[in-house]
Motif scaffolding. Structure first.
Motif, PDB file in Angstrom:
ATOM      1  N   ALA A 187       1.326  -1.209  -0.208  1.00 14.83           N
ATOM      2  CA  ALA A 187       0.132   0.240   0.339  1.00 14.83           C
ATOM      3  C   ALA A 187       0.969   1.288   0.149  1.00 14.83           C
ATOM      4  N   ARG A 188       1.568   1.342   0.669  1.00 14.23           N
ATOM      5  CA  ARG A 188       2.707   2.926   0.781  1.00 14.23           C
ATOM      6  C   ARG A 188       3.427   2.424  -0.820  1.00 14.23           C
ATOM      7  N   LEU A 189       3.959   1.354  -1.349  1.00  7.75           N
ATOM      8  CA  LEU A 189       4.947   1.853  -2.190  1.00  7.75           C
ATOM      9  C   LEU A 189       4.041   1.505  -3.225  1.00  7.75           C
ATOM     10  N   ASN A 190       2.512   2.035  -3.198  1.00  7.22           N
ATOM     11  CA  ASN A 190       1.196   2.270  -5.201  1.00  7.22           C
ATOM     12  C   ASN A 190       2.026   2.617  -6.041  1.00  7.22           C
ATOM     13  N   CYS A 191       2.087   3.093  -6.929  1.00  4.81           N
ATOM     14  CA  CYS A 191       2.518   3.652  -7.906  1.00  4.81           C
ATOM     15  C   CYS A 191       1.845   3.367  -9.436  1.00  4.81           C
ATOM     16  N   ASP A 192       1.461   4.669 -10.351  1.00  8.47           N
ATOM     17  CA  ASP A 192       1.366   4.500 -11.649  1.00  8.47           C
ATOM     18  C   ASP A 192       2.907   3.860 -12.184  1.00  8.47           C
ATOM     19  N   LEU A 193       4.103   3.779 -11.927  1.00  4.56           N
ATOM     20  CA  LEU A 193       5.431   3.740 -12.656  1.00  4.56           C
ATOM     21  C   LEU A 193       6.472   3.338 -11.883  1.00  4.56           C
ATOM     22  N   ALA A 194       7.320   2.883 -11.567  1.00  6.43           N
ATOM     23  CA  ALA A 194       8.535   2.675 -11.108  1.00  6.43           C
ATOM     24  C   ALA A 194      10.182   2.957 -12.170  1.00  6.43           C
ATOM     25  N   VAL A 195      10.794   3.480 -12.040  1.00 11.39           N
ATOM     26  CA  VAL A 195      11.865   3.601 -12.850  1.00 11.39           C
ATOM     27  C   VAL A 195      13.172   3.633 -11.614  1.00 11.39           C
ATOM     28  N   SER A 196      14.035   2.494 -12.308  1.00 12.93           N
ATOM     29  CA  SER A 196      14.669   2.406 -11.859  1.00 12.93           C
ATOM     30  C   SER A 196      16.570   3.083 -12.239  1.00 12.93           C
ATOM     31  N   ALA A 197      16.734   3.677 -11.068  1.00  9.01           N
ATOM     32  CA  ALA A 197      18.402   4.472 -11.363  1.00  9.01           C
ATOM     33  C   ALA A 197      19.835   3.893 -11.527  1.00  9.01           C
ATOM     34  N   ASP A 198      19.245   2.018 -11.179  1.00  8.49           N
ATOM     35  CA  ASP A 198      20.302   1.252 -11.782  1.00  8.49           C
ATOM     36  C   ASP A 198      20.303   1.584 -13.400  1.00  8.49           C
ATOM     37  N   GLY A 199      21.184   1.733 -14.157  1.00 12.92           N
ATOM     38  CA  GLY A 199      21.245   1.042 -15.239  1.00 12.92           C
ATOM     39  C   GLY A 199      22.493   2.347 -16.228  1.00 12.92           C
ATOM     40  N   TRP A 200      22.220   1.667 -17.475  1.00 15.64           N
ATOM     41  CA  TRP A 200      23.307   2.007 -17.683  1.00 15.64           C
ATOM     42  C   TRP A 200      22.471   2.972 -19.490  1.00 15.64           C
ATOM     43  N   GLN A 201      23.400   3.492 -19.822  1.00 19.42           N
ATOM     44  CA  GLN A 201      23.186   4.038 -21.764  1.00 19.42           C
ATOM     45  C   GLN A 201      24.112   3.063 -22.568  1.00 19.42           C
ATOM     46  N   TRP A 202      24.479   3.298 -23.658  1.00 24.94           N
ATOM     47  CA  TRP A 202      25.257   2.729 -25.203  1.00 24.94           C
ATOM     48  C   TRP A 202      26.661   3.521 -24.762  1.00 24.94           C
ATOM     49  N   SER A 203      27.037   4.391 -24.955  1.00 24.02           N
ATOM     50  CA  SER A 203      27.562   5.245 -24.382  1.00 24.02           C
ATOM     51  C   SER A 203      27.679   6.917 -24.825  1.00 24.02           C
ATOM     52  N   GLU A 204      29.011   7.852 -24.759  1.00 32.09           N
ATOM     53  CA  GLU A 204      28.997   8.740 -24.184  1.00 32.09           C
ATOM     54  C   GLU A 204      28.065   9.514 -25.591  1.00 32.09           C
ATOM     55  N   SER A 205      27.643   8.785 -26.741  1.00 30.07           N
ATOM     56  CA  SER A 205      26.513   9.934 -27.349  1.00 30.07           C
ATOM     57  C   SER A 205      25.748   9.731 -27.862  1.00 30.07           C
TER      58      SER A 205
END
Length: 459
Positions: free
Chosen positions: A169-187
């Motif tokens: 109930a406390r964590l109920n939400c419409d979407l989660a977003v994880s800051a634990d992730g990556w991008q492919w390269s600097e560009s």
């Protein structure tokens, strides 16, 4: 002052704060460092309060802490976003391989070095800084936010299922977003639409009651290291497939659409190989490197112990040998079932003269997939296109984040993977680092994402 200008103005302070964060050796895998994991949670708790978040508290999950915070005053109809990250880190390993001590961060050539710099302290601090900028300059956020940062991700979050179930109930939400992730390269941007699952086992082979003289007993008793080596060698066939009955039973064949999507990514096998430092590529026959990593299951031996490994020679028959095994899993594979298949295959092949114990470890994660068409992924894609000036690559990760499938199962929502580390930043390895340019870019990206999500149609 605008929130982007606030972020630019405060970068020196943010960098110093990240360095303070990195100095805390919050290694969840080492019991002796559990107090440091809690100290790290306390540091983070204060940082969230300073950012202007509310209801900030440390919550226990088993022996480990989680840190929760929220801000729920957005305009009526605005979505609620659950932001996830983790503040525990991998063990440093051999400190002789580090340029500087792993928990004494340093900056060189625009890179901030230290254990946890990119995985995940640097990345998880980014949305906190963005939220501070928005609250200090606008007095509000475009969406409601809940933040959940854990201290046991690097040991695959064994206490998180019970925690999330208890706090649904406390964590109920419409979407989660994880800051634990990556991008492919600097560009080039990367939007991950799937991650593999994981199960883990430990094998122990026991022979004589104690170490024995190899001249007196060699050739007359089974050697536990020989037995272990034979068992491990039999876990794969000559084509690189896992030779465990039932291992592939639920695995779907790689289809043409998946192959085309991966083939569209400009992946260089030579660069990948050079980055690894290995002499050659290897793996399951009939699949490309990206397919082996993102679409196929694997079984890996992570460590072996046994016998004498000191200087010189000690002529013994060892009393025991052990190994740790993990399997990366793809959709439809269940961690419990696969661990059982591996354990049973080992027991069936155990040679005479030894006793074998196989323990299925609690560290597990289910495979995770989130459709590209999901409104959250579409919002993230628009932000990444603006930031990078090009379409992101849509990839599937070979790694595992246990919480993603838990959030889907317990809260009924998907998770956007939205981090800004890069593949060469040596996470889990010596001299881990985070590019300061990506640290700043991530803060801008999170601000744009929260604004974009406020405009997203969720129906």
């Amino acid at each position: 002052m605008s929130w982007p200008h606030y972020l630019q103005q405060h970068q020196p302070r943010f960098i110093q704060q990240l360095m303070d964060f990195l100095r805390i050796p919050s290694v969840s895998a080492e019991p002796a460092l559990l107090p440091e994991v809690w100290r790290c949670a306390q540091w983070l708790q204060q940082r969230l309060v300073d950012a202007g978040l509310e209801s900030v508290e440390i919550l226990p999950a088993g022996e480990y802490p989680l840190v929760y915070a929220e801000w729920l005053h957005a305009e009526e109809g605005a979505p609620t976003i659950l932001i996830y990250g983790h503040f525990d880190v991998q063990p440093a390993g051999d400190e002789a391989l580090w340029i500087h001590p792993p928990f004494e961060p340093w900056i060189a050539d625009g890179r901030l070095y230290g254990r946890g710099a990119t995985d995940d302290k640097g990345n998880m601090l980014v949305p906190v800084l963005t939220i501070e900028a928005l609250l200090r300059t606008q007095g509000r956020l475009p969406v409601n936010v809940k933040l959940l940062f854990e201290g046991q991700e690097e040991i695959l979050s064994p206490d998180l299922p019970g925690f999330i179930c208890q706090h649904k109930a406390r964590l109920n939400c419409d979407l989660a977003v994880s800051a634990d992730g990556w991008q492919w390269s600097e560009s080039e941007a990367d939007l991950r639409t799937g991650l593999r699952g994981l199960c883990a086992l430990e094998i122990e082979v026991n022979g004589p009651r104690q170490e024995l003289h190899s001249g007196s007993y060699g050739g007359a008793l089974a050697n536990p290291i020989h037995a272990l080596a034979s068992l491990i060698a039999g876990l794969h066939d000559e084509n690189g497939q896992v030779a465990v009955p039932g291992f592939y039973q639920q695995v779907q064949a790689v289809n043409s659409a998946e192959r085309q999507a991966l083939a569209a990514i400009p992946f260089s096998e030579s660069t990948f190989l050079a980055r690894s430092g290995a002499p050659a590529l290897s793996g399951e026959s009939g699949y490309s490197t990206l397919e082996r990593i993102g679409l196929r299951p694997t079984l890996e031996v992570n460590g072996i112990t046994g016998g004498y490994d000191g200087p010189g020679v000690k002529t013994i028959i060892p009393a025991r040998a052990s190994a740790k095994i993990t399997c990366r899993l793809v959709p439809n594979q269940q961690p419990e079932q696969i661990a059982h298949c591996v354990a049973e295959a080992l027991r069936q092949r155990a040679p005479a003269g030894i006793t074998l114990a196989v323990t299925v470890l609690p560290n597990a994660a289910h495979p995770y997939r989130m459709p590209l068409e999901h409104p959250g992924n579409q919002s993230a894609s628009r932000v990444l296109r603006r930031l990078y000036g090009r379409e992101p690559y849509y990839t599937k990760s070979g790694g595992s984040i246990a919480v993603l499938s838990l959030i889907e199962q317990e809260l009924g929502v998907g998770t956007v993977v939205f981090g800004f580390g890069l593949p060469d930043e040596q996470f889990h390895s010596p001299n881990e680092f985070f590019r300061l340019e990506q640290f700043a870019r991530g803060q801008m990206a999170w601000g744009q994402l929260l604004e974009e999500l406020a405009l997203t149609k969720w129906a």
